[in-house]
Design a protein around this motif. Structure first.
Motif, mmCIF file in Angstrom:
data_model
loop_
_atom_site.group_PDB
_atom_site.id
_atom_site.type_symbol
_atom_site.label_atom_id
_atom_site.label_comp_id
_atom_site.label_asym_id
_atom_site.label_seq_id
_atom_site.Cartn_x
_atom_site.Cartn_y
_atom_site.Cartn_z
ATOM 1 N N ALA A 157 0.834 -1.207 0.000
ATOM 2 C CA ALA A 157 0.000 0.000 0.000
ATOM 3 C C ALA A 157 0.867 1.255 0.000
ATOM 4 O O ALA A 157 0.581 2.225 -0.710
ATOM 5 C CB ALA A 157 -0.928 0.001 1.220
ATOM 6 N N ARG A 158 1.945 1.221 0.789
ATOM 7 C CA ARG A 158 2.858 2.363 0.877
ATOM 8 C C ARG A 158 3.491 2.669 -0.484
ATOM 9 O O ARG A 158 3.547 3.817 -0.914
ATOM 10 C CB ARG A 158 3.920 2.070 1.940
ATOM 11 N N ALA A 159 3.955 1.639 -1.174
ATOM 12 C CA ALA A 159 4.575 1.836 -2.490
ATOM 13 C C ALA A 159 3.561 2.411 -3.480
ATOM 14 O O ALA A 159 3.878 3.352 -4.228
ATOM 15 C CB ALA A 159 5.151 0.520 -3.011
ATOM 16 N N GLU A 160 2.352 1.874 -3.488
ATOM 17 C CA GLU A 160 1.325 2.374 -4.411
ATOM 18 C C GLU A 160 0.923 3.807 -4.068
ATOM 19 O O GLU A 160 0.709 4.630 -4.958
ATOM 20 C CB GLU A 160 0.103 1.454 -4.417
ATOM 21 N N TYR A 161 0.832 4.100 -2.778
ATOM 22 C CA TYR A 161 0.503 5.450 -2.320
ATOM 23 C C TYR A 161 1.584 6.440 -2.757
ATOM 24 O O TYR A 161 1.292 7.498 -3.316
ATOM 25 C CB TYR A 161 0.352 5.438 -0.801
ATOM 26 N N PHE A 162 2.848 6.081 -2.530
ATOM 27 C CA PHE A 162 3.937 6.968 -2.909
ATOM 28 C C PHE A 162 4.029 7.135 -4.423
ATOM 29 O O PHE A 162 4.369 8.207 -4.916
ATOM 30 C CB PHE A 162 5.270 6.504 -2.325
ATOM 31 N N LYS A 163 3.717 6.081 -5.182
ATOM 32 C CA LYS A 163 3.677 6.221 -6.643
ATOM 33 C C LYS A 163 2.566 7.191 -7.029
ATOM 34 O O LYS A 163 2.759 8.063 -7.876
ATOM 35 C CB LYS A 163 3.445 4.861 -7.317
ATOM 36 N N LYS A 164 1.401 7.032 -6.408
ATOM 37 C CA LYS A 164 0.234 7.862 -6.727
ATOM 38 C C LYS A 164 0.505 9.337 -6.472
ATOM 39 O O LYS A 164 0.134 10.189 -7.277
ATOM 40 C CB LYS A 164 -0.971 7.390 -5.905
ATOM 41 N N ILE A 165 1.179 9.653 -5.352
ATOM 42 C CA ILE A 165 1.412 11.069 -5.044
ATOM 43 C C ILE A 165 2.663 11.621 -5.728
ATOM 44 O O ILE A 165 2.891 12.817 -5.690
ATOM 45 C CB ILE A 165 1.450 11.338 -3.523
ATOM 46 N N GLY A 166 3.472 10.751 -6.347
ATOM 47 C CA GLY A 166 4.612 11.211 -7.129
ATOM 48 C C GLY A 166 5.956 11.168 -6.430
ATOM 49 O O GLY A 166 6.911 11.754 -6.934
ATOM 50 N N LEU A 167 6.062 10.494 -5.303
ATOM 51 C CA LEU A 167 7.351 10.419 -4.600
ATOM 52 C C LEU A 167 8.234 9.277 -5.083
ATOM 53 O O LEU A 167 9.447 9.369 -5.020
ATOM 54 C CB LEU A 167 7.146 10.276 -3.090
ATOM 55 N N MET A 168 7.658 8.195 -5.546
ATOM 56 C CA MET A 168 8.456 7.034 -5.967
ATOM 57 C C MET A 168 9.322 7.350 -7.185
ATOM 58 O O MET A 168 10.350 6.712 -7.379
ATOM 59 C CB MET A 168 7.571 5.829 -6.269
ATOM 60 N N ASN A 169 8.910 8.324 -7.981
ATOM 61 C CA ASN A 169 9.667 8.652 -9.193
ATOM 62 C C ASN A 169 11.124 8.963 -8.873
ATOM 63 O O ASN A 169 12.033 8.452 -9.520
ATOM 64 C CB ASN A 169 9.023 9.848 -9.907
ATOM 65 N N ASP A 170 11.353 9.795 -7.876
ATOM 66 C CA ASP A 170 12.718 10.168 -7.505
ATOM 67 C C ASP A 170 13.458 9.006 -6.857
ATOM 68 O O ASP A 170 14.647 8.824 -7.062
ATOM 69 C CB ASP A 170 12.706 11.368 -6.556
ATOM 70 N N TRP A 171 12.774 8.242 -6.047
ATOM 71 C CA TRP A 171 13.402 7.152 -5.318
ATOM 72 C C TRP A 171 13.794 5.989 -6.228
ATOM 73 O O TRP A 171 14.668 5.212 -5.891
ATOM 74 C CB TRP A 171 12.496 6.655 -4.202
ATOM 75 N N GLN A 172 13.133 5.849 -7.366
ATOM 76 C CA GLN A 172 13.415 4.732 -8.263
ATOM 77 C C GLN A 172 14.522 5.025 -9.266
ATOM 78 O O GLN A 172 14.956 4.134 -9.966
ATOM 79 C CB GLN A 172 12.136 4.307 -9.003
ATOM 80 N N VAL A 173 14.986 6.251 -9.320
ATOM 81 C CA VAL A 173 16.059 6.617 -10.240
ATOM 82 C C VAL A 173 17.369 6.035 -9.704
ATOM 83 O O VAL A 173 17.736 6.298 -8.557
ATOM 84 C CB VAL A 173 16.171 8.155 -10.365
ATOM 85 N N PRO A 174 18.073 5.225 -10.503
ATOM 86 C CA PRO A 174 19.308 4.597 -10.013
ATOM 87 C C PRO A 174 20.347 5.578 -9.473
ATOM 88 O O PRO A 174 21.039 5.291 -8.513
ATOM 89 C CB PRO A 174 19.858 3.858 -11.240
ATOM 90 N N ASN A 175 20.451 6.747 -10.080
ATOM 91 C CA ASN A 175 21.435 7.716 -9.609
ATOM 92 C C ASN A 175 20.820 8.788 -8.711
ATOM 93 O O ASN A 175 21.428 9.823 -8.467
ATOM 94 C CB ASN A 175 22.176 8.368 -10.788
ATOM 95 N N GLY A 176 19.603 8.516 -8.203
ATOM 96 C CA GLY A 176 18.961 9.452 -7.284
ATOM 97 C C GLY A 176 19.753 9.552 -5.985
ATOM 98 O O GLY A 176 20.510 8.652 -5.624
#
Length: 151
Positions: A47-66
């Motif tokens: 749920a946390r991962a889906e929530y963070f994807k929905k609000i737009g936070l996962m985008n930065d965290w999933q970048v390999p060089n983030g």
């Protein structure tokens, strides 16, 4: 059952705006068909991962060089009703309080009858991949936690 993080159950439950659906798999149960007590933490993570994807936070965290990643600092679950194999649950999540580099998340699971079967809370901290120290949320990141954005 009284949970320290819930003052008024009805008010607390009404404040959720995001949920996912899960179906209890047989591998998630014990020999009596009860949900294993470790599984809600997996549901919370999902749920946390889906929530963070929905609000737009996962985008930065999933970048390999983030530069930042989220880590769970603590997590708890309180069991209210028994859950069995093949039940369909709604797993709710909300940001209860946003700190400098942390967010206190609350969770609620309801069965198909609309009954609360377990609740939970946890703290997630955004840290530097290099130093391992907390990285403050930007004003923009803090604004992403506003519940109206995820309803």
């Amino acid at each position: 059952m009284k949970m320290a993080y819930i003052k008024d159950m009805e008010e607390w439950a009404a404040d959720f705006g995001f949920s996912i659906q899960v179906s209890v798999r047989i591998s998630e149960t014990d020999m009596y068909g009860h949900l294993n007590n470790t599984v809600p933490f997996i549901y919370f993570e999902q749920a946390r991962a889906e929530y963070f994807k929905k609000i737009g936070l996962m985008n930065d965290w999933q970048v390999p060089n983030g530069e930042t990643i989220p880590v769970v600092a603590d997590l708890q679950c309180d069991f209210v009703k028994q859950v069995f194999f093949d039940e369909n649950l709604s797993i709710y999540i909300k940001a209860a309080e946003v700190g400098n580099s942390s967010v206190d998340t609350h969770y609620m699971a309801k069965n198909e009858k609309g009954e609360v079967v377990f609740t939970g809370r946890g703290t997630l901290v955004q840290i530097s991949k290099v130093t391992g120290k907390g990285i403050p949320w930007t004003a923009e990141e803090k604004s992403l936690f506003v519940k109206e954005k995820v309803k």
